[in-house]
Design a protein around this motif. Structure first.
Motif, PDB file in Angstrom:
ATOM      1  N   VAL A  80       0.848  -1.361  -0.007  1.00 45.85           N
ATOM      2  CA  VAL A  80       0.047   0.008  -0.144  1.00 45.85           C
ATOM      3  C   VAL A  80       0.732   1.235  -0.152  1.00 45.85           C
ATOM      4  O   VAL A  80       2.187   1.203   0.369  1.00 45.85           O
ATOM      5  N   GLU A  81       0.349   2.531  -0.473  1.00 46.49           N
ATOM      6  CA  GLU A  81       1.110   3.796  -0.529  1.00 46.49           C
ATOM      7  C   GLU A  81       0.201   4.706   0.120  1.00 46.49           C
ATOM      8  O   GLU A  81      -0.744   4.716  -0.018  1.00 46.49           O
ATOM      9  N   ASP A  82       1.082   5.592   0.696  1.00 43.27           N
ATOM     10  CA  ASP A  82       0.427   6.840   1.023  1.00 43.27           C
ATOM     11  C   ASP A  82       1.380   7.946   0.785  1.00 43.27           C
ATOM     12  O   ASP A  82       2.502   7.649  -0.060  1.00 43.27           O
ATOM     13  N   GLU A  83       1.137   9.171   1.244  1.00 45.17           N
ATOM     14  CA  GLU A  83       2.073  10.336   0.639  1.00 45.17           C
ATOM     15  C   GLU A  83       3.465  10.098   1.109  1.00 45.17           C
ATOM     16  O   GLU A  83       4.422  10.953   0.729  1.00 45.17           O
ATOM     17  N   PHE A  84       3.748   9.478   2.126  1.00 42.64           N
ATOM     18  CA  PHE A  84       5.032   9.275   2.603  1.00 42.64           C
ATOM     19  C   PHE A  84       5.873   8.006   2.292  1.00 42.64           C
ATOM     20  O   PHE A  84       7.166   8.025   2.106  1.00 42.64           O
ATOM     21  N   GLY A  85       5.335   7.122   1.425  1.00 45.30           N
ATOM     22  CA  GLY A  85       6.017   5.954   0.938  1.00 45.30           C
ATOM     23  C   GLY A  85       4.974   4.745   0.948  1.00 45.30           C
ATOM     24  O   GLY A  85       3.807   4.988   1.014  1.00 45.30           O
ATOM     25  N   VAL A  86       5.666   3.579   0.944  1.00 44.25           N
ATOM     26  CA  VAL A  86       4.988   2.152   0.530  1.00 44.25           C
ATOM     27  C   VAL A  86       5.313   1.501   2.117  1.00 44.25           C
ATOM     28  O   VAL A  86       5.861   1.788   2.982  1.00 44.25           O
ATOM     29  N   GLY A  87       4.352   0.697   2.214  1.00 40.25           N
ATOM     30  CA  GLY A  87       3.837  -0.188   3.645  1.00 40.25           C
ATOM     31  C   GLY A  87       3.758  -1.698   2.956  1.00 40.25           C
ATOM     32  O   GLY A  87       3.169  -1.750   1.800  1.00 40.25           O
ATOM     33  N   ASN A  88       4.388  -2.772   3.531  1.00 35.74           N
ATOM     34  CA  ASN A  88       4.188  -4.050   3.183  1.00 35.74           C
ATOM     35  C   ASN A  88       3.374  -4.669   4.133  1.00 35.74           C
ATOM     36  O   ASN A  88       3.719  -4.622   5.668  1.00 35.74           O
ATOM     37  N   LEU A  89       2.323  -5.085   3.650  1.00 34.95           N
ATOM     38  CA  LEU A  89       1.490  -5.873   4.532  1.00 34.95           C
ATOM     39  C   LEU A  89       1.560  -7.378   4.517  1.00 34.95           C
ATOM     40  O   LEU A  89       1.542  -8.119   3.352  1.00 34.95           O
ATOM     41  N   VAL A  90       1.244  -8.247   5.566  1.00 31.06           N
ATOM     42  CA  VAL A  90       1.285  -9.717   5.617  1.00 31.06           C
ATOM     43  C   VAL A  90       0.104 -10.143   6.084  1.00 31.06           C
ATOM     44  O   VAL A  90      -0.285  -9.693   7.149  1.00 31.06           O
ATOM     45  N   VAL A  91      -0.922 -10.969   5.122  1.00 33.09           N
ATOM     46  CA  VAL A  91      -2.013 -11.240   5.566  1.00 33.09           C
ATOM     47  C   VAL A  91      -2.133 -12.650   5.641  1.00 33.09           C
ATOM     48  O   VAL A  91      -2.017 -13.417   4.650  1.00 33.09           O
ATOM     49  N   PHE A  92      -2.189 -13.361   6.943  1.00 29.89           N
ATOM     50  CA  PHE A  92      -2.282 -14.827   7.058  1.00 29.89           C
ATOM     51  C   PHE A  92      -3.713 -15.223   6.450  1.00 29.89           C
ATOM     52  O   PHE A  92      -4.667 -14.506   6.305  1.00 29.89           O
TER      53      PHE A  92
END
Length: 169
Positions: free
Chosen positions: A66-78
């Motif tokens: 996912v992305e916001d105005e500051f960068g990206v985030g990595n999500l782990v969904v089990f």
């Protein structure tokens, strides 16, 4: 808005920057916190969905970026969370992920930060409001999620039938 409509890019403000006052009122975080918070800290992270992956070797784990105005985030969904929150997982253009920060520092050159997801909520409604307020059209529907196979499936693939979304706040 015209930049996003025409090219999917802009030199102007990021859509999440425009939404930030609303996100702050809702008590939501941002991607900078993934690197600053201690491992195990809980965070509510909103972001525009860039990518969904479920490799065949992942045993049902889904990886999201996912992305916001500051960068990206990595999500782990089990798998259990992916099954329970399937509608949001498959259809959200703007997603709210609640979970715990995880940081991997051993055997890597640069620390890797993830959010281990406990709950996913579709907040695409915030983008819909942005499109009406800022451009008077269907900007968010046309311009976001261009890399998203859920929104534009490959020819011959079956598009899932999803239940109607609910209003989450």
């Amino acid at each position: 808005m015209d930049d996003y409509r025409a090219t999917g890019l802009t030199l102007g403000r990021h859509p999440m920057a425009i939404l930030r006052p609303v996100l702050d009122r809702l008590g939501l975080g941002d991607t900078r916190q993934l690197g600053r918070f201690r491992p195990g800290a809980r965070i509510r992270l909103p972001g525009i969905v860039l990518m969904r992956q479920r490799p065949g070797t992942s045993k049902g784990v889904v990886f999201l970026t996912v992305e916001d105005e500051f960068g990206v985030g990595n999500l782990v969904v089990f798998a259990a969370i992916a099954e329970r929150d399937r509608q949001a997982l498959l259809s959200a253009r703007l997603m709210l992920a609640e979970g715990k920060v995880e940081r991997v520092t051993e055997h890597v050159e640069v620390p890797v930060n993830h959010l281990i997801v406990a709950r996913l909520i579709d907040r695409s409604d915030l983008l819909d409001g942005l499109s009406q307020a800022e451009s008077g059209g269907e900007w968010a529907e046309r311009s976001l999620g261009g890399a998203d196979e859920v929104r534009r499936p490959e020819p011959g693939s079956r598009r899932p039938v999803l239940p109607k979304s609910r209003d989450f706040q």
